[in-house]
Design a protein around this motif. Structure first.
Motif, PDB file in Angstrom:
ATOM      1  N   GLN A 187     -18.288  -4.513  15.164  1.00 59.01           N
ATOM      2  CA  GLN A 187     -17.320  -4.116  14.217  1.00 59.01           C
ATOM      3  C   GLN A 187     -16.786  -2.469  14.917  1.00 59.01           C
ATOM      4  O   GLN A 187     -17.731  -1.808  15.293  1.00 59.01           O
ATOM      5  CB  GLN A 187     -17.925  -3.792  13.053  1.00 59.01           C
ATOM      6  CG  GLN A 187     -18.159  -5.013  11.932  1.00 59.01           C
ATOM      7  CD  GLN A 187     -18.367  -4.630  10.650  1.00 59.01           C
ATOM      8  OE1 GLN A 187     -19.267  -3.948  10.261  1.00 59.01           O
ATOM      9  NE2 GLN A 187     -17.740  -5.303   9.640  1.00 59.01           N
TER      10      GLN A 187
ATOM     11  N   ALA B 198      -8.755   2.012   9.424  1.00 58.89           N
ATOM     12  CA  ALA B 198      -8.740   0.766   9.636  1.00 58.89           C
ATOM     13  C   ALA B 198     -10.090   0.167  10.389  1.00 58.89           C
ATOM     14  O   ALA B 198     -10.783   0.997  10.789  1.00 58.89           O
ATOM     15  CB  ALA B 198      -7.805   0.300  10.542  1.00 58.89           C
ATOM     16  N   ARG B 199     -10.534  -0.926  10.329  1.00 58.46           N
ATOM     17  CA  ARG B 199     -11.860  -1.533  10.719  1.00 58.46           C
ATOM     18  C   ARG B 199     -11.352  -2.871  11.118  1.00 58.46           C
ATOM     19  O   ARG B 199     -10.781  -3.846  10.729  1.00 58.46           O
ATOM     20  CB  ARG B 199     -12.822  -1.768   9.934  1.00 58.46           C
ATOM     21  CG  ARG B 199     -14.078  -2.135  10.338  1.00 58.46           C
ATOM     22  CD  ARG B 199     -15.011  -2.179   9.047  1.00 58.46           C
ATOM     23  NE  ARG B 199     -15.221  -3.280   8.145  1.00 58.46           N
ATOM     24  CZ  ARG B 199     -14.706  -3.417   7.011  1.00 58.46           C
ATOM     25  NH1 ARG B 199     -14.158  -2.053   6.464  1.00 58.46           N
ATOM     26  NH2 ARG B 199     -14.286  -4.455   6.456  1.00 58.46           N
TER      27      ARG B 199
ATOM     28  N   THR C 144     -13.360  -6.373  12.688  1.00 60.40           N
ATOM     29  CA  THR C 144     -14.559  -7.118  12.765  1.00 60.40           C
ATOM     30  C   THR C 144     -14.368  -8.420  13.584  1.00 60.40           C
ATOM     31  O   THR C 144     -13.549  -9.020  13.418  1.00 60.40           O
ATOM     32  CB  THR C 144     -14.959  -7.596  11.309  1.00 60.40           C
ATOM     33  OG1 THR C 144     -15.121  -6.569  10.464  1.00 60.40           O
ATOM     34  CG2 THR C 144     -16.320  -8.399  11.337  1.00 60.40           C
TER      35      THR C 144
ATOM     36  N   ILE D  68     -10.883  -9.986  11.991  1.00 63.87           N
ATOM     37  CA  ILE D  68     -10.620  -9.507  10.698  1.00 63.87           C
ATOM     38  C   ILE D  68     -10.077  -8.105  11.052  1.00 63.87           C
ATOM     39  O   ILE D  68     -10.920  -6.984  11.178  1.00 63.87           O
ATOM     40  CB  ILE D  68     -11.592  -9.608   9.489  1.00 63.87           C
ATOM     41  CG1 ILE D  68     -11.879 -11.138   9.590  1.00 63.87           C
ATOM     42  CG2 ILE D  68     -11.120  -8.984   8.260  1.00 63.87           C
ATOM     43  CD1 ILE D  68     -13.221 -11.405   8.764  1.00 63.87           C
TER      44      ILE D  68
ATOM     45  N   SER E 220      -8.804  -4.783   8.858  1.00 64.48           N
ATOM     46  CA  SER E 220      -9.119  -4.354   7.548  1.00 64.48           C
ATOM     47  C   SER E 220      -8.557  -2.764   7.413  1.00 64.48           C
ATOM     48  O   SER E 220      -8.741  -2.189   8.356  1.00 64.48           O
ATOM     49  CB  SER E 220     -10.410  -4.372   6.538  1.00 64.48           C
ATOM     50  OG  SER E 220     -11.101  -5.820   7.012  1.00 64.48           O
ATOM     51  N   THR E 221      -7.717  -2.619   6.301  1.00 64.14           N
ATOM     52  CA  THR E 221      -7.228  -1.209   6.229  1.00 64.14           C
ATOM     53  C   THR E 221      -7.301  -0.560   4.926  1.00 64.14           C
ATOM     54  O   THR E 221      -7.697  -1.264   3.954  1.00 64.14           O
ATOM     55  CB  THR E 221      -5.651  -1.193   6.730  1.00 64.14           C
ATOM     56  OG1 THR E 221      -5.031  -2.065   5.483  1.00 64.14           O
ATOM     57  CG2 THR E 221      -5.324  -2.006   7.825  1.00 64.14           C
ATOM     58  N   ASP E 222      -7.492   0.601   5.028  1.00 65.41           N
ATOM     59  CA  ASP E 222      -7.555   1.292   3.684  1.00 65.41           C
ATOM     60  C   ASP E 222      -6.607   1.630   2.824  1.00 65.41           C
ATOM     61  O   ASP E 222      -6.261   2.164   1.718  1.00 65.41           O
ATOM     62  CB  ASP E 222      -8.133   2.839   4.099  1.00 65.41           C
ATOM     63  CG  ASP E 222      -9.330   2.863   4.748  1.00 65.41           C
ATOM     64  OD1 ASP E 222     -10.320   1.873   4.490  1.00 65.41           O
ATOM     65  OD2 ASP E 222      -9.543   3.749   5.349  1.00 65.41           O
TER      66      ASP E 222
ATOM     67  N   GLU F   8      -3.958  -6.663   2.223  1.00 69.86           N
ATOM     68  CA  GLU F   8      -4.766  -7.733   2.362  1.00 69.86           C
ATOM     69  C   GLU F   8      -5.244  -7.813   3.782  1.00 69.86           C
ATOM     70  O   GLU F   8      -4.301  -7.665   4.740  1.00 69.86           O
ATOM     71  CB  GLU F   8      -4.143  -8.991   1.831  1.00 69.86           C
ATOM     72  CG  GLU F   8      -4.992 -10.396   2.033  1.00 69.86           C
ATOM     73  CD  GLU F   8      -4.360 -11.593   1.510  1.00 69.86           C
ATOM     74  OE1 GLU F   8      -4.775 -12.651   1.745  1.00 69.86           O
ATOM     75  OE2 GLU F   8      -3.247 -11.353   0.669  1.00 69.86           O
ATOM     76  N   ASP F   9      -6.439  -8.138   3.961  1.00 60.90           N
ATOM     77  CA  ASP F   9      -6.909  -8.354   5.262  1.00 60.90           C
ATOM     78  C   ASP F   9      -6.244  -9.261   6.114  1.00 60.90           C
ATOM     79  O   ASP F   9      -5.703 -10.378   5.726  1.00 60.90           O
ATOM     80  CB  ASP F   9      -8.512  -8.761   5.416  1.00 60.90           C
ATOM     81  CG  ASP F   9      -9.468  -7.668   4.593  1.00 60.90           C
ATOM     82  OD1 ASP F   9      -8.851  -6.433   4.501  1.00 60.90           O
ATOM     83  OD2 ASP F   9     -10.524  -7.961   4.622  1.00 60.90           O
TER      84      ASP F   9
END
Length: 352
Positions: free
Chosen positions: A249, A255-256, A258, A265, A267-269, A273-274
């Motif tokens: 991760q 943002a992140r 995985t 994946i 993911s953002t703040d 949607e991912d």
């Protein structure tokens, strides 16, 4: 087509060696001339399948043949002198990770390969998995900026390990070296080398004194890259028969990422949607890409540099060396200090 193939021998015919063989066959770029394994029955059976010569003596196979390449999947403690013999005979070598039992041994291989002017690659299959390749592209394109934390895990379950894996002299290390080389390689590949490494390791043997003479089956490693970026790796060997799990991760500002072996994946703040990238591929698929890349680098090194050269992997080995030293001293250690000893080695990658 045969004239274009690279002649090759294979050391070690366990699970990984058979993966290499199958990938070499399907790639269409290697002509397997000989195979070697300490299990005579297995060597003869596989040699018959590939119409090549079987050997149980590694040295004999190398001395009696002249290959373009040597593909190595043998146990790490069984092929030390044989690798050196292969270099002297001008074989290009691909060895599945880890490259050696310790940094000093890896450095000796690298310097010998450079002296003999042969290609020496380390097989890190994760570099050729679509999920990790996609993650690297996303990082390079700036989808995850100002990264401040990387977490990684490797949980090996239901793995039948040979007895020598528990012997530090034969194995060099436990779950860190043998299970985490690829996940650590991914961290260093994307974020360079850490300034400091701190590690705790243990073995779950019931006798406390016995634990001192066994390799670790559990490890926690912290890495400091800068004041703003740290990474942590957790590795363990479970006794249950559940799935083996590995992943990363990567946390950045807003943002992140995985990453697992088959999925990425993003993911953002922002509330969006991912974004998910899902891949279905087999180990032979990944190994075939690895071997094809190695073949291109052997044929045309100027246009196709090694994707995972042994000199570059010295950084990985310096991190492992630092981790094991830290586990003994109880203090953080500096991989750059270990790498400095290579700065006078001509051509050796030492930038930190």
């Amino acid at each position: 087509m045969t004239e274009q193939m690279l002649t090759a021998g294979v050391l070690g015919l366990g699970r990984d060696g058979q993966l290499l063989l199958e990938a070499a066959r399907t790639s269409g770029q290697f002509l397997i001339k000989a195979v070697a394994d300490q299990d005579q029955q297995r060597a003869e059976k596989i040699a018959a399948e590939f119409a090549c010569e079987p050997y149980t003596d590694f040295r004999q196979m190398i001395v009696q043949n002249q290959f373009d390449c040597l593909l190595v999947a043998a146990d790490i403690h069984t092929c030390d002198e044989h690798l050196k013999t292969a270099f002297r005979k001008k074989f290009h070598v691909l060895k599945l990770a880890p490259p050696a039992r310790n940094y000093e041994e890896a450095l000796e291989y690298v310097q010998m390969a450079e002296y003999e002017k042969v290609r020496f690659a380390i097989g890190n299959p994760a570099r050729f998995q679509y999920s990790y390749m996609t993650a690297r592209e996303l990082i390079g394109q700036g989808h995850v900026r100002n990264v401040f934390l990387v977490t990684a895990y490797d949980e090996a379950a239901g793995v039948d390990r040979p007895a020598w894996h528990s012997d530090p002299k034969l194995a060099g290390g436990g779950v860190l070296l043998h299970d985490c080389h690829q996940i650590v390689d991914q961290i260093l590949w994307n974020f360079s080398i850490p300034q400091q490494v701190y590690a705790l390791t243990t073995n779950q043997a019931p006798d406390k004194q016995q634990r001192l003479y066994l390799t670790e089956d559990t490890a926690v490693v912290s890495m400091k890259f800068t004041d703003g970026l740290t990474a942590g790796v957790v590795a363990t060997q479970r006794s249950d028969r559940g799935p083996t799990r590995r992943g990363l991760q990567i946390y950045g500002k807003g943002a992140r990422l995985t990453i697992t072996d088959d999925r990425v994946i993003l993911s953002t703040d922002s509330g969006q949607e991912d974004q998910v990238w899902q891949y279905e591929e087999t180990e032979p698929d990944t190994m075939q890409r690895l071997l094809s890349s190695f073949a291109r680098s052997v044929r045309n090194p100027a246009e196709h540099p090694l994707v995972s050269g042994a000199a570059e992997n010295l950084k990985n080995m310096a991190v492992f060396e630092s981790a094991y030293l830290s586990a003994r001293t109880g203090f953080p250690e500096e991989p750059a200090r270990i790498l400095r000893i290579t700065r006078n080695a001509s051509g050796t990658a030492t930038s930190v």
